[in-house]
Design a protein around this motif. Structure first.
Motif, PDB file in Angstrom:
ATOM      1  N   ASN A   1      14.915  11.683  17.997  1.00 61.95           N
ATOM      2  CA  ASN A   1      14.236  10.583  18.690  1.00 61.95           C
ATOM      3  C   ASN A   1      15.162   9.414  18.996  1.00 61.95           C
ATOM      4  N   LYS A   2      16.406   9.492  18.509  1.00 60.38           N
ATOM      5  CA  LYS A   2      17.470   8.527  18.815  1.00 60.38           C
ATOM      6  C   LYS A   2      17.112   7.090  18.425  1.00 60.38           C
ATOM      7  N   ARG A   3      16.208   6.932  17.480  1.00 62.31           N
ATOM      8  CA  ARG A   3      15.912   5.601  16.971  1.00 62.31           C
ATOM      9  C   ARG A   3      16.855   5.286  15.816  1.00 62.31           C
ATOM     10  N   PRO A   4      17.256   4.028  15.678  1.00 60.78           N
ATOM     11  CA  PRO A   4      18.211   3.686  14.618  1.00 60.78           C
ATOM     12  C   PRO A   4      17.564   3.565  13.250  1.00 60.78           C
ATOM     13  N   GLY A   5      18.412   3.680  12.219  1.00 63.87           N
ATOM     14  CA  GLY A   5      17.978   3.435  10.841  1.00 63.87           C
ATOM     15  C   GLY A   5      16.945   4.418  10.331  1.00 63.87           C
ATOM     16  N   ILE A   6      16.009   3.908   9.505  1.00 60.37           N
ATOM     17  CA  ILE A   6      15.017   4.774   8.872  1.00 60.37           C
ATOM     18  C   ILE A   6      13.988   5.302   9.866  1.00 60.37           C
ATOM     19  N   ALA A   7      13.956   4.750  11.075  1.00 61.14           N
ATOM     20  CA  ALA A   7      13.026   5.242  12.101  1.00 61.14           C
ATOM     21  C   ALA A   7      13.530   6.525  12.763  1.00 61.14           C
ATOM     22  N   ASN A   8      14.768   6.913  12.473  1.00 62.89           N
ATOM     23  CA  ASN A   8      15.335   8.105  13.102  1.00 62.89           C
ATOM     24  C   ASN A   8      14.732   9.373  12.516  1.00 62.89           C
ATOM     25  N   THR A   9      14.357  10.301  13.390  1.00 62.37           N
ATOM     26  CA  THR A   9      13.806  11.601  12.989  1.00 62.37           C
ATOM     27  C   THR A   9      14.492  12.698  13.793  1.00 62.37           C
ATOM     28  N   ARG A  10      14.852  13.763  13.091  1.00 62.81           N
ATOM     29  CA  ARG A  10      15.462  14.931  13.722  1.00 62.81           C
ATOM     30  C   ARG A  10      14.738  16.177  13.244  1.00 62.81           C
ATOM     31  N   GLU A  11      14.440  17.070  14.185  1.00 65.61           N
ATOM     32  CA  GLU A  11      13.696  18.280  13.848  1.00 65.61           C
ATOM     33  C   GLU A  11      14.199  19.463  14.661  1.00 65.61           C
ATOM     34  N   ARG A  12      13.952  20.645  14.146  1.00 65.46           N
ATOM     35  CA  ARG A  12      14.233  21.864  14.899  1.00 65.46           C
ATOM     36  C   ARG A  12      12.926  22.331  15.538  1.00 65.46           C
ATOM     37  N   LEU A  13      12.658  21.818  16.730  1.00 65.59           N
ATOM     38  CA  LEU A  13      11.413  22.133  17.426  1.00 65.59           C
ATOM     39  C   LEU A  13      11.568  23.315  18.382  1.00 65.59           C
ATOM     40  N   ASP A  14      12.805  23.580  18.804  1.00 62.29           N
ATOM     41  CA  ASP A  14      13.072  24.622  19.800  1.00 62.29           C
ATOM     42  C   ASP A  14      13.683  25.836  19.103  1.00 62.29           C
ATOM     43  N   ARG A  15      13.237  27.028  19.494  1.00 66.98           N
ATOM     44  CA  ARG A  15      13.709  28.233  18.820  1.00 66.98           C
ATOM     45  C   ARG A  15      13.384  29.467  19.645  1.00 66.98           C
ATOM     46  N   ALA A  16      13.866  30.613  19.154  1.00 70.22           N
ATOM     47  CA  ALA A  16      13.506  31.916  19.710  1.00 70.22           C
ATOM     48  C   ALA A  16      13.006  32.791  18.574  1.00 70.22           C
ATOM     49  N   VAL A  17      11.955  33.549  18.840  1.00 67.94           N
ATOM     50  CA  VAL A  17      11.396  34.488  17.864  1.00 67.94           C
ATOM     51  C   VAL A  17      11.233  35.838  18.554  1.00 67.94           C
ATOM     52  N   ALA A  18      11.319  36.913  17.788  1.00 68.09           N
ATOM     53  CA  ALA A  18      11.242  38.252  18.385  1.00 68.09           C
ATOM     54  C   ALA A  18      10.651  39.233  17.383  1.00 68.09           C
ATOM     55  N   ASN A  19      10.106  40.330  17.925  1.00 68.16           N
ATOM     56  CA  ASN A  19       9.586  41.367  17.029  1.00 68.16           C
ATOM     57  C   ASN A  19      10.681  42.378  16.712  1.00 68.16           C
ATOM     58  N   LEU A  20      10.344  43.334  15.849  1.00 73.64           N
ATOM     59  CA  LEU A  20      11.336  44.287  15.358  1.00 73.64           C
ATOM     60  C   LEU A  20      11.908  45.135  16.481  1.00 73.64           C
ATOM     61  N   GLU A  21      11.053  45.610  17.396  1.00 74.66           N
ATOM     62  CA  GLU A  21      11.523  46.472  18.486  1.00 74.66           C
ATOM     63  C   GLU A  21      12.563  45.762  19.350  1.00 74.66           C
ATOM     64  N   TRP A  22      12.363  44.489  19.601  1.00 73.95           N
ATOM     65  CA  TRP A  22      13.325  43.744  20.415  1.00 73.95           C
ATOM     66  C   TRP A  22      14.639  43.572  19.662  1.00 73.95           C
TER      67      TRP A  22
END
Length: 369
Positions: free
Chosen positions: A184-205
């Protein structure tokens, strides 16, 4: 095959579009999935006409935010099955005839609507028969380690996300790179970083593409990191021939270019005829431009890489008011270099004219007069 997925947070400004073009040029994806484009088809064609993909699907409701875009090259065998404001489901056919399903996914950002994401994912599983891979911004984390913040992780959302993936037989594919995809690019204690983007797949793939990799890239133009999925190793070098001298349009962005031309042209060669004198002036002018512009002709790749690394380090480091200001200054310099690089490559791809935006330069006043 390479697939690029990016929550670009708006493609209506040249800043983001230049970053997208840079990503496409550098990574050469065959498929590109964009989220929060905020553009309908007409708007996309206006702002992104230089992003060259032969096929595209633009999803955007009138008078609303969001917006999805799926772009793919002509050599990709892709058939769209269905889509909504939050997903695009497609059937992919590889060169060897192997069929698999691709879901480009954008989860609801509001906490009160997270259940809609998981209901949609479960519903999409009913259309899939065989290998399946989903990629995009799921707008939630899967594990507490995927959040860096002064606020606690959303345990209920995490449990619901895991349950939905289990019911769909989907497994997180992991990643290479920086662990968080949103800041969120906010400074200090207001800053938050998360892994929101990803890829998921089933066994066959995963059995079909055992060496596939997912890389977290970086872009200064969005709070989200682009994802690059590569299903197999790709290589190859481009042959480059000897280049002949030509005037570089990019030189016109330097004010001293006009001075170099004026000084070279003002020299009197005392040729026997006016035509001969003009030919001498042209030759001398070209030689002076070549000597001056040789260090400015090719896009400054080293400086771009240095600035990209610097901006990325500022982004992943502790965010303060000072580092945020430095991030914005470095990002502006990087964007200016991207512009010069675009002009360089546009001229080489025989683009007749490249609109530089509303830049108040002597060159454009002279062209308009």
């Amino acid at each position: 095959m390479k697939l690029l997925s990016w929550n670009c947070q708006g493609l209506g400004n040249p800043w983001t579009v230049r970053s997208l073009r840079k990503l496409v040029k550098d990574q050469a994806p065959k498929v590109c999935f964009l989220m929060e484009t905020r553009l309908d088809k007409e708007g996309y064609d206006k702002h992104c006409k230089e992003v060259h993909f032969q096929n595209k699907l633009i999803v955007k409701r009138p008078n609303s935010g969001g917006g999805l875009a799926l772009l793919w090259s002509k050599e990709v065998n892709l058939d769209v099955i269905n889509y909504t404001d939050n997903h695009i489901l497609a059937k992919m056919v590889e060169e060897d005839g192997f069929v698999w399903y691709l879901t480009c996914f954008y989860g609801w950002p509001d906490a009160s609507q997270k259940q809609k994401s998981w209901a949609l994912l479960k519903h999409l599983s009913t259309f899939v028969q065989g290998p399946w891979m989903c990629i995009g911004d799921f707008n939630t984390i899967l594990h507490s380690s995927e959040k860096q913040s002064s606020h606690p992780p959303p345990y209920k959302q995490m449990d619901d996300f895991r349950e939905a993936l289990d019911l769909c037989n989907l497994v997180d594919m992991g990643f290479n790179g920086y662990p968080f995809t949103w800041n969120n690019k906010r400074p200090g204690i207001a800053n938050t970083r998360e892994r929101l983007d990803r890829a998921v797949a089933n066994l066959e793939w995963r059995v079909k593409f055992p060496t596939s990799t997912l890389i977290h890239l970086f872009s200064h133009a969005s709070d989200h990191s682009p994802l690059l999925l590569q299903t197999s190793d790709e290589g190859g070098l481009r042959n480059r021939g000897v280049q002949s001298f030509k005037f570089e349009e990019k030189w016109l962005l330097w004010e001293e270019c006009e001075k170099i031309v004026a000084e070279a042209w003002s020299k009197d060669w005392r040729a026997p005829t006016s035509l001969a004198n003009t030919k001498e002036k042209i030759g001398h002018c070209g030689a002076e431009l070549l000597a001056w512009g040789s260090s400015r002709t090719h896009p400054n790749a080293k400086e771009i890489k240095r600035l990209q690394k610097h901006v990325e380090q500022l982004s992943v480091g502790v965010m303060t008011e000072e580092s945020k200001a430095e991030f914005l200054v470095a990002s502006k310099k990087l964007d200016d270099l991207f512009l010069k690089q675009e002009i360089y490559w546009a001229q080489r791809s025989r683009v007749n004219w490249l609109k530089h935006g509303d830049r108040n330069t002597k060159f454009f006043h002279s062209k308009a007069s």
